[in-house]
Design a protein around this motif. Sequence first.
Motif, PDB file in Angstrom:
ATOM      1  N   CYS A 256     -11.904 -12.396 -15.890  1.00 50.79           N
ATOM      2  CA  CYS A 256     -11.031 -11.483 -16.636  1.00 50.79           C
ATOM      3  C   CYS A 256      -9.811 -12.239 -17.177  1.00 50.79           C
ATOM      4  CB  CYS A 256     -10.603 -10.330 -15.732  1.00 50.79           C
ATOM      5  SG  CYS A 256      -9.436 -10.827 -14.455  1.00 50.79           S
ATOM      6  N   GLN A 258      -6.797 -11.968 -16.144  1.00 47.11           N
ATOM      7  CA  GLN A 258      -5.980 -12.445 -15.032  1.00 47.11           C
ATOM      8  C   GLN A 258      -6.535 -13.769 -14.500  1.00 47.11           C
ATOM      9  OE1 GLN A 258      -3.146 -11.353 -14.070  1.00 47.11           O
ATOM     10  NE2 GLN A 258      -2.905 -12.662 -12.255  1.00 47.11           N
ATOM     11  N   CYS A 259      -7.856 -13.921 -14.496  1.00 46.58           N
ATOM     12  CA  CYS A 259      -8.455 -15.205 -14.090  1.00 46.58           C
ATOM     13  C   CYS A 259      -7.900 -16.330 -14.962  1.00 46.58           C
ATOM     14  CB  CYS A 259      -9.975 -15.163 -14.249  1.00 46.58           C
ATOM     15  SG  CYS A 259     -10.864 -14.194 -13.019  1.00 46.58           S
ATOM     16  N   CYS A 342      -8.534 -14.294  -7.881  1.00 50.69           N
ATOM     17  CA  CYS A 342      -8.527 -13.029  -8.623  1.00 50.69           C
ATOM     18  C   CYS A 342      -9.454 -12.002  -7.982  1.00 50.69           C
ATOM     19  CB  CYS A 342      -8.918 -13.254 -10.078  1.00 50.69           C
ATOM     20  SG  CYS A 342      -8.784 -11.753 -11.083  1.00 50.69           S
ATOM     21  N   CYS A 344     -11.841 -10.406  -9.315  1.00 49.66           N
ATOM     22  CA  CYS A 344     -12.238  -9.312 -10.204  1.00 49.66           C
ATOM     23  C   CYS A 344     -13.735  -9.280 -10.442  1.00 49.66           C
ATOM     24  CB  CYS A 344     -11.538  -9.470 -11.541  1.00 49.66           C
ATOM     25  SG  CYS A 344     -12.039 -10.989 -12.379  1.00 49.66           S
TER      26      CYS A 344
END
Length: 356
Positions: A256, A258-259, A342, A344
Amino acid sequence: MTFGSRPTIKPWLPRVWRDAETLQIGVHPAEGVLVSGVDRATAAWLTGLIGDRTEAEILADAAAAGVDVAIAVRILSGLRRSGVLLSAPMDSQHLGDTGLLLPELVDLTAAKGSPLEGGQVLTARSRVHVVIDGANRIGVPLGALLAASGVGHISFLDAEYVRRCDAGVGGLSLDDEGQLRVSAAQSAIRRISAMPDAQEVPARQDADLLILCQPWTAHDPLQAHAAGDQTAHLVVAVRHGTVVIGPLVIPGRTSCLQCAELHRTDRDPRWPAVATQLVAAANRAMHEPTSVLGTLAAALAAGQVLAHLDGMRVPDVLEATLELCPPDWQLHQRAWPPHADCGCANGSAQRARAVG
Ligand SMILES: [Zn+2]
């Protein structure tokens, strides 16, 4: 390619005479053939392969026209092996009132090998809803490209008003100055398609795909949480003269935004503070791309979006960005894998490829 019941020579293939008795159909080895010994009667018979007759009727036509039926059978077999036949004519119901989608139908029919399947892809596109965050010099031309490609529902998110520098090729016009960018963007879409009026402030959750076109949006912590709403989202930007397409995030299946931020922070621990200031200080007037780069970004992104929507090939921007800039104009792919901190993505792009 199968030998259908109503053989049709692919209508987009050029037909040229190499000499008085040799007809060339197509110009590419993968989709072309030379038919030799073609007399006037055979030439006339070949022009009748337009999908309105069964194979039996076609052979009866050959006999009636004085063409040896055995030769007609061999010609049909040769056309089939050479990939120049469709199993049926292309379906005009997918062309729209203006025939706008004819190039799309030709392309999809060629790719799928059948007009029926090509038409099914177009029908699927017509049901898709894409929301574009940023009615700007990238977002509006991108929306217009998708609409002109048959995507049925395009909506925009943007609270600003049109300035003269927002006008661009395929996008907003100088006459739109002072209007809400969202309203002007919908007008731009309607100039290229018969799309009905869309909601001006659609819910992101209603979208099949969210495209993030605002400056520095990929670094906005609020956008990183877009993964939480389970809507697939794609970043499209021009940063400092570089076109950046991607990553395309499929929540729960790929890395994602954020990654990517965590990877950037690994390389520069002060990156979060830098990113926060970039997002907060974004001056839209100074971040609009040149006409060439904006158009390139829109076109490159549209190709990736259609790859994702059609499901016919894996987009190049899963867990990756495509980046392009002068002076070499070479396309570079940059990987953005899941980050261990993360959590995710329960899978990876490889898993997404397997599923999708
Ligand atoms: Zn992540």
